[in-house]
Design a protein around this motif. Structure first.
Motif, PDB file in Angstrom:
ATOM      1  N   MET A  76      10.692 -20.263 -39.104  1.00 37.17           N
ATOM      2  CA  MET A  76      11.848 -19.832 -39.890  1.00 37.17           C
ATOM      3  C   MET A  76      12.963 -20.876 -39.950  1.00 37.17           C
ATOM      4  N   PRO A  77      13.334 -21.527 -38.849  1.00 36.74           N
ATOM      5  CA  PRO A  77      14.363 -22.568 -38.980  1.00 36.74           C
ATOM      6  C   PRO A  77      13.937 -23.706 -39.913  1.00 36.74           C
ATOM      7  N   LEU A  78      12.658 -24.045 -39.906  1.00 35.51           N
ATOM      8  CA  LEU A  78      12.162 -25.088 -40.791  1.00 35.51           C
ATOM      9  C   LEU A  78      12.230 -24.640 -42.238  1.00 35.51           C
ATOM     10  N   PHE A  79      11.831 -23.387 -42.509  1.00 36.28           N
ATOM     11  CA  PHE A  79      11.899 -22.870 -43.868  1.00 36.28           C
ATOM     12  C   PHE A  79      13.335 -22.790 -44.361  1.00 36.28           C
ATOM     13  N   LYS A  80      14.245 -22.366 -43.485  1.00 33.80           N
ATOM     14  CA  LYS A  80      15.660 -22.281 -43.877  1.00 33.80           C
ATOM     15  C   LYS A  80      16.224 -23.662 -44.177  1.00 33.80           C
ATOM     16  N   GLN A  81      15.844 -24.649 -43.385  1.00 35.96           N
ATOM     17  CA  GLN A  81      16.331 -26.012 -43.594  1.00 35.96           C
ATOM     18  C   GLN A  81      15.814 -26.557 -44.929  1.00 35.96           C
ATOM     19  N   LYS A  82      14.548 -26.342 -45.228  1.00 35.36           N
ATOM     20  CA  LYS A  82      13.994 -26.807 -46.502  1.00 35.36           C
ATOM     21  C   LYS A  82      14.646 -26.093 -47.683  1.00 35.36           C
ATOM     22  N   ARG A  83      14.933 -24.787 -47.538  1.00 35.55           N
ATOM     23  CA  ARG A  83      15.577 -24.047 -48.607  1.00 35.55           C
ATOM     24  C   ARG A  83      16.993 -24.566 -48.847  1.00 35.55           C
ATOM     25  N   LEU A  84      17.727 -24.886 -47.786  1.00 33.60           N
ATOM     26  CA  LEU A  84      19.076 -25.426 -47.947  1.00 33.60           C
ATOM     27  C   LEU A  84      19.042 -26.783 -48.633  1.00 33.60           C
TER      28      LEU A  84
END
Length: 92
Positions: A76-84
């Motif tokens: 989830m932190p990786l997905f959130k970072q890519k989305r940002l």
């Protein structure tokens, strides 16, 4: 049975990893871990097809919970970072 026994230790450590960030998931996994260990011990003492089936079901549930925990903690932190990053490129 060796693979089951090894993964029982891994699944038992899952609440430790989740304790700080996701307390509710960690607490929810504890009864399943106790049940998995109890059924595994009973199966080792007196093997039965019903005990084995119940053990494998609880084992599978704990495996799925451990994988969910890994996705929540590390994915989830990786997905959130890519989305940002993707959203910030759209604004420019």
């Amino acid at each position: 049975m060796g693979i089951f026994f090894f993964y029982m230790f891994v699944a038992s450590a899952t609440p430790l990893f989740l304790w700080l960030e996701h307390h509710k998931i960690a607490v929810a996994s504890i009864p399943g871990i106790f049940l998995m260990w109890i059924l595994g011990s009973i199966y080792i003492i007196s093997p039965s097809i019903w005990i084995e089936a119940t053990f494998i079901v609880t084992f599978a549930v704990n495996v799925m919970l451990a994988h969910y925990a890994a996705i929540v903690l590390y994915g989830m932190p990786l997905f959130k970072q890519k989305r940002l990053l993707r959203n910030s490129k759209r604004l420019v």
